[in-house]
Design an enzyme around this catalytic site. Sequence first.
Site, PDB file in Angstrom:
ATOM      1  N   TYR A 441       0.821  -1.218   0.000  1.00  9.73           N
ATOM      2  CA  TYR A 441       0.000   0.000   0.000  1.00  9.73           C
ATOM      3  C   TYR A 441       0.852   1.265   0.000  1.00  9.73           C
ATOM      4  O   TYR A 441       2.038   1.237   0.295  1.00  9.73           O
ATOM      5  CB  TYR A 441      -1.047  -0.001   1.099  1.00  9.73           C
ATOM      6  N   GLU A 442       0.216   2.365  -0.376  1.00  8.33           N
ATOM      7  CA  GLU A 442       0.878   3.652  -0.605  1.00  8.33           C
ATOM      8  C   GLU A 442       1.955   3.569  -1.688  1.00  8.33           C
ATOM      9  O   GLU A 442       2.913   4.331  -1.697  1.00  8.33           O
ATOM     10  CB  GLU A 442       1.486   4.204   0.695  1.00  8.33           C
ATOM     11  N   GLY A 443       1.750   2.674  -2.632  1.00 10.48           N
ATOM     12  CA  GLY A 443       2.699   2.509  -3.725  1.00 10.48           C
ATOM     13  C   GLY A 443       3.616   1.333  -3.474  1.00 10.48           C
ATOM     14  O   GLY A 443       4.376   1.309  -2.513  1.00 10.48           O
TER      15      GLY A 443
END
Length: 600
Positions: A441-443
């Site tokens: 998550y978050e890239g």
Amino acid sequence: MATMTDYNAPTRDMKFVMQELLGIEPIARLPGFDEATPGLVDAVLEEAARFAGGVLAPLNQPGDRAGSQWHDGAVTTPDGFADAYRQYVDAGWNALPCPPDYDGQGLPEFVATATQEMWQSANMSFALCPLLTAGAIEALLSHGSEQQKATYLPKLVTGQWTGTMNLTEPQAGSDLAAVRCRAAPEGDHYRIQGQKIYITWGEHDCAENIVHLVLARTPDAPAGVKGISLFIVPKFLPDADGNPGERNDVRCVSIEDKIGIHASPTCTMSYGDNGGAVGYLVGEEGKGLAHMFTMMNEARHKVGVQGLAIAERAYQQARWYAGERVQGTPAGYSGSDKVSILHHPDVKRMMLTMRSQIEAMRALSYSASWSMDMSRRHPDADERARHQARVDLLIPIVKGWCTEVGQELTSIGIQVHGGMGYVEETGAAQHYRDARITTIYEGTTGIQANDLIGRKTHRDGGEAMQTLLTEMAGLAAELDASADSGVRAIREPLDTGIQALREAANSVVRTHGENPGATAAGAVPYLMMAGYVCGGALLARSALVARAALDQGSPEKEFYEAKLVTARFYAQHILPRAPALLPAVLAGDDAVGAMPAEWL
């Protein structure tokens, strides 16, 4: 008596990084940070440690077993979570780094990073809630109107209300250009319709209101990312007094059944099932992705800290188990009595693999927040720009490297337990399961790596990376000058790692413009190289600091001698990974490009 599931915040190690390795004094000299004295920081860390170990940590394993529960649009968190959140808010922890203008305490991000580590180590599922709220605060501080700031920030800052980030849709994961959620103008607001998935803490029972930041398209918006705008969509619309009023047309329609972070509700949110949810434009139309990146960068650093934090928790549990478990006779041991497995050379190797990389991750993630404070508060514009360039360079490394290493170390934590690590009862497996999401998550790590090769290395001709490498290379003379042979021994592996990373960075600068596919194929190895070398340089510096403390007659002899051994272990066992990755970076897409996708 300590048990295997206890958490004791490593405050002495934190203080070493903050006060001896990096230095709190330069931060305290920044405008507005004069109260951030070593004494105050010590008090904050000790109190945070008590809260993390006494309130949050005991809820971690029960929360994992119970999970959050969804029923008819409502989400109930595990027993104890709502009460713990009220204690968290009442103690002022949410407001620690926030501006006093909005009821914040105005302490540096550098200090908040240490408390973030504690919350994430103690209970990652719980800590995800204030993590997202912090990102929402940053986005509104940077891009919200004065009215929006006055309405939402005081309650978000205190934690009375929580915040979320709504990007992903079923057809739009990392490719946000594919977002379809719609926003139709209506008077002073917009009507939002669409669905968002994977929304962390999108619905819960811990706060009286939830402020969703939502990406959506206006009717005449162009295709692609230029057509995306950012909107505030509160669960309850604030009334004239700023309190929760009418329920908005937004609903949680389900929560995910996940590998880990079971107590953190990961929600599917539906907007506008009954005519359209009321939303308020943040900043300018068409600038939503740029505005959201303010929130995402804040979150990416904190997710990197999660990698550090969950590894620290796994290390503490493995250390407890290895010290208690009596099994076998260590190689080379001449005694007749049985000893714990902590004395076996391979177990010691595993524990040092964990410990050394945790110390490297802590130094790296804290150094990024140190530069954040400098970039925001330093009175000299050139210094602010210099530190911002360092922050921009370090964020993808902190996020990508710390989470990949955190995942590795939680796996080693299971290995230290042997078969007991594979049994859920011990809790070791939970750390491994919880850590798995951090690289996603978050890239993802690949996205962080592509950011590092493109925007952070190639775009400026490698200037920011070369500046960092030059600083790290400057340690060589100091290492050589040490009378301690163990400190001097760090120099060669560090030099080799620095030279390899310099060659890799030069290759990225030469190649990326003409053949971005080649650099993309080696991007993750490049990011991991950068992490290993940055960590090695910081541990080399820590060895110099520790040697100086011992030479000055510090009474903490064991603490500083352990720092020396840990740094030497990292140089011998971990730093060699960096030059070993160089061929993968230089190979580019030779084999990757030669393999048709249809053959995979």
